[in-house]
Design an enzyme around this catalytic site. Sequence first.
Site, PDB file in Angstrom:
ATOM      1  CG  LEU A  19       5.807  -2.000   1.233  1.00 48.83           C
ATOM      2  CD1 LEU A  19       5.925  -1.544  -0.415  1.00 48.83           C
ATOM      3  CD2 LEU A  19       6.477  -0.702   1.862  1.00 48.83           C
ATOM      4  CG  ASP A  38      -2.153 -10.858   1.659  1.00 54.92           C
ATOM      5  OD1 ASP A  38      -2.179 -11.770   0.730  1.00 54.92           O
ATOM      6  OD2 ASP A  38      -1.368 -10.291   1.800  1.00 54.92           O
ATOM      7  CG  ASP A  73      -9.237 -11.627  -6.072  1.00 54.06           C
ATOM      8  OD1 ASP A  73      -8.706 -10.613  -6.218  1.00 54.06           O
ATOM      9  OD2 ASP A  73      -9.317 -12.543  -7.016  1.00 54.06           O
ATOM     10  CE1 TYR A 172       3.938  -3.431  -9.903  1.00 49.32           C
ATOM     11  CE2 TYR A 172       5.726  -2.118 -10.558  1.00 49.32           C
ATOM     12  CZ  TYR A 172       4.971  -2.789  -9.346  1.00 49.32           C
ATOM     13  OH  TYR A 172       5.042  -2.123  -8.185  1.00 49.32           O
ATOM     14  CE  LYS A 176       1.934  -0.926  -8.405  1.00 48.42           C
ATOM     15  NZ  LYS A 176       1.262  -0.979  -7.040  1.00 48.42           N
ATOM     16  CB  THR A 206       8.776  -6.726  -0.133  1.00 48.31           C
ATOM     17  OG1 THR A 206       8.695  -6.368  -1.446  1.00 48.31           O
ATOM     18  CG2 THR A 206       8.406  -5.302   0.479  1.00 48.31           C
TER      19      THR A 206
HETATM   20  N1  LIG Z   1       8.591  -3.360  -2.594  1.00 52.42           N
HETATM   21  C1  LIG Z   1       9.049  -2.185  -3.314  1.00 52.42           C
HETATM   22  O1  LIG Z   1       9.865  -1.533  -3.449  1.00 52.42           O
HETATM   23  C2  LIG Z   1       7.442  -1.668  -4.066  1.00 52.42           C
HETATM   24  C3  LIG Z   1       8.052  -0.542  -5.048  1.00 52.42           C
HETATM   25  C4  LIG Z   1       6.847  -0.175  -5.651  1.00 52.42           C
HETATM   26  C5  LIG Z   1       5.467  -0.460  -5.608  1.00 52.42           C
HETATM   27  N2  LIG Z   1       5.368  -1.355  -4.859  1.00 52.42           N
HETATM   28  C6  LIG Z   1       3.998  -1.944  -4.588  1.00 52.42           C
HETATM   29  O2  LIG Z   1       3.657  -1.952  -3.162  1.00 52.42           O
HETATM   30  C7  LIG Z   1       2.601  -2.741  -2.938  1.00 52.42           C
HETATM   31  C8  LIG Z   1       3.138  -4.030  -1.898  1.00 52.42           C
HETATM   32  O3  LIG Z   1       4.261  -4.766  -2.380  1.00 52.42           O
HETATM   33  P1  LIG Z   1       5.283  -5.424  -1.465  1.00 52.42           P
HETATM   34  O4  LIG Z   1       6.524  -5.080  -2.024  1.00 52.42           O
HETATM   35  O5  LIG Z   1       4.824  -5.531  -0.213  1.00 52.42           O
HETATM   36  O6  LIG Z   1       4.809  -6.966  -2.036  1.00 52.42           O
HETATM   37  P2  LIG Z   1       4.484  -8.449  -1.366  1.00 52.42           P
HETATM   38  O7  LIG Z   1       4.334  -9.361  -2.421  1.00 52.42           O
HETATM   39  O8  LIG Z   1       5.215  -8.568  -0.059  1.00 52.42           O
HETATM   40  O9  LIG Z   1       2.970  -8.058  -0.914  1.00 52.42           O
HETATM   41  C9  LIG Z   1       1.729  -8.153  -1.750  1.00 52.42           C
HETATM   42  C10 LIG Z   1       0.599  -8.644  -1.065  1.00 52.42           C
HETATM   43  O10 LIG Z   1      -0.476  -8.509  -1.843  1.00 52.42           O
HETATM   44  C11 LIG Z   1      -1.462  -9.706  -1.902  1.00 52.42           C
HETATM   45  N3  LIG Z   1      -2.090  -9.857  -2.872  1.00 52.42           N
HETATM   46  C12 LIG Z   1      -2.062 -10.070  -4.137  1.00 52.42           C
HETATM   47  N4  LIG Z   1      -3.096 -10.106  -4.853  1.00 52.42           N
HETATM   48  C13 LIG Z   1      -3.995  -9.911  -4.144  1.00 52.42           C
HETATM   49  C14 LIG Z   1      -5.563  -9.744  -4.435  1.00 52.42           C
HETATM   50  N5  LIG Z   1      -6.152 -10.040  -5.452  1.00 52.42           N
HETATM   51  N6  LIG Z   1      -6.287  -9.662  -3.113  1.00 52.42           N
HETATM   52  C15 LIG Z   1      -5.634  -9.394  -2.252  1.00 52.42           C
HETATM   53  N7  LIG Z   1      -4.296  -9.557  -1.906  1.00 52.42           N
HETATM   54  C16 LIG Z   1      -3.627  -9.578  -2.635  1.00 52.42           C
HETATM   55  C17 LIG Z   1      -0.501 -11.134  -1.708  1.00 52.42           C
HETATM   56  O11 LIG Z   1      -0.674 -12.104  -1.092  1.00 52.42           O
HETATM   57  C18 LIG Z   1       1.010 -10.332  -0.890  1.00 52.42           C
HETATM   58  O12 LIG Z   1       0.679 -10.581   0.444  1.00 52.42           O
HETATM   59  C19 LIG Z   1       2.255  -3.405  -4.379  1.00 52.42           C
HETATM   60  O13 LIG Z   1       1.293  -2.690  -4.841  1.00 52.42           O
HETATM   61  C20 LIG Z   1       3.503  -3.148  -5.151  1.00 52.42           C
HETATM   62  O14 LIG Z   1       3.385  -3.295  -6.596  1.00 52.42           O
HETATM   63  C21 LIG Z   1       6.325  -1.930  -4.230  1.00 52.42           C
END
Ligand SMILES: NC(=O)c1ccc[n+]([C@@H]2O[C@H](COP(=O)([O-])OP(=O)(O)OC[C@H]3O[C@@H](n4cnc5c(N)ncnc54)[C@H](O)[C@@H]3O)[C@@H](O)[C@H]2O)c1
Length: 299
Positions: A19, A38, A73, A172, A176, A206
């Site tokens: 995302l 990232d 981070d 989680y 959230k 994702t």
């Molecule tokens: N995909 C969904 O349907 C969904 C649903 C609800 C919430 N979310 C939230 O959306 C956000 C993005 O999720 P996504 O699905 O794209 O997952 P993703 O795993 O593809 O992306 C998450 C990114 O965060 C980076 N990351 C992790 N820890 C980090 C840190 N300490 N510092 C910097 N970067 C860091 C990772 O390297 C990764 O590239 C997250 O917060 C997730 O909880 C996603």
Amino acid sequence: MAGLCEGRVAIVTGAGRGLGRQHALLLAKEGAKVVVNDIGANVDGTGRDESHAAQTVAEIKKAGGDAIVNGDDVSSWAGAKNLIDSTVKHYGKLDVLINNAGILRDRMLVNMTEDEWDAVIQVHLKGTFAPTRHAAAYWREKSKEIGGPVKAAVINTSSTSGIYGNVGQTNYGAAKAGIAAFTVIAARELRRIGVTVNALSPSAQTRMTEGLRELTPEQVAMRDPKWVSPTVVYLASEEASDITGRVFQAGFGRIAICEGWRRGAEVAQVSDPREAGRLFREMLPKVRKNSGMDGIELD
Ligand SMILES: NC(=O)c1ccc[n+]([C@@H]2O[C@H](COP(=O)([O-])OP(=O)(O)OC[C@H]3O[C@@H](n4cnc5c(N)ncnc54)[C@H](O)[C@@H]3O)[C@@H](O)[C@H]2O)c1
């Protein structure tokens, strides 16, 4: 036509993939200069690989946009500070902070380890607090300097897992739901200096969600992250400077505005616990039940 975010400087955390990458690409397309943060972690938060952030930056540049990589981070106080400071140093200002980075360590409560709890709370909750705290300090100074509102925006990332409640994700979901509460409170605190704070509850395909459920090709297409980012980019624009303290759902066929906790039935306080119990039993059938994961009331 000028972009919706023309000239704005935006940080997107966790933008090397998923995302965050999509938010960064659309922000750049709409004229923003983007800091692609990232650390390149695995889904469980272990490992490091900055090449993902570099890839997002390369895509933005290829399309004619302006972006830089940041590998801090976000869940560390010093890392979050460096992210804000280095952005201001490089681009001269900061207008938008999108707290998106996240990890997963799902486990049923009875088996959850201390590490699984701490790591998830750290990345999501502190990883939202720390960058926002340092950005807020920067914006407060700027507001004093210019003698008025700064027209800045924070967009945090919550989840249906937290606001509605998903089994197997106490760590989680608590993080959230905490992010949704943080959003409402920070919005109230920062309103007077012209900073909006909203949260997104996304639904997208994702690496974090793939394999969780069987999907038809049509459903996979509806869960493309590209359906989520327009909500984020509008909230990041100056046009949205009157929208704050809200939680928006976006993706998988819908955009929606979520409603938070509010007081339901009430009676005058009593000193006898048995009387309290009797009153609760009278009131319980009259109030709305908590919703299920689809955001609709459970029966
Ligand atoms: N995909 C969904 O349907 C969904 C649903 C609800 C919430 N979310 C939230 O959306 C956000 C993005 O999720 P996504 O699905 O794209 O997952 P993703 O795993 O593809 O992306 C998450 C990114 O965060 C980076 N990351 C992790 N820890 C980090 C840190 N300490 N510092 C910097 N970067 C860091 C990772 O390297 C990764 O590239 C997250 O917060 C997730 O909880 C996603």
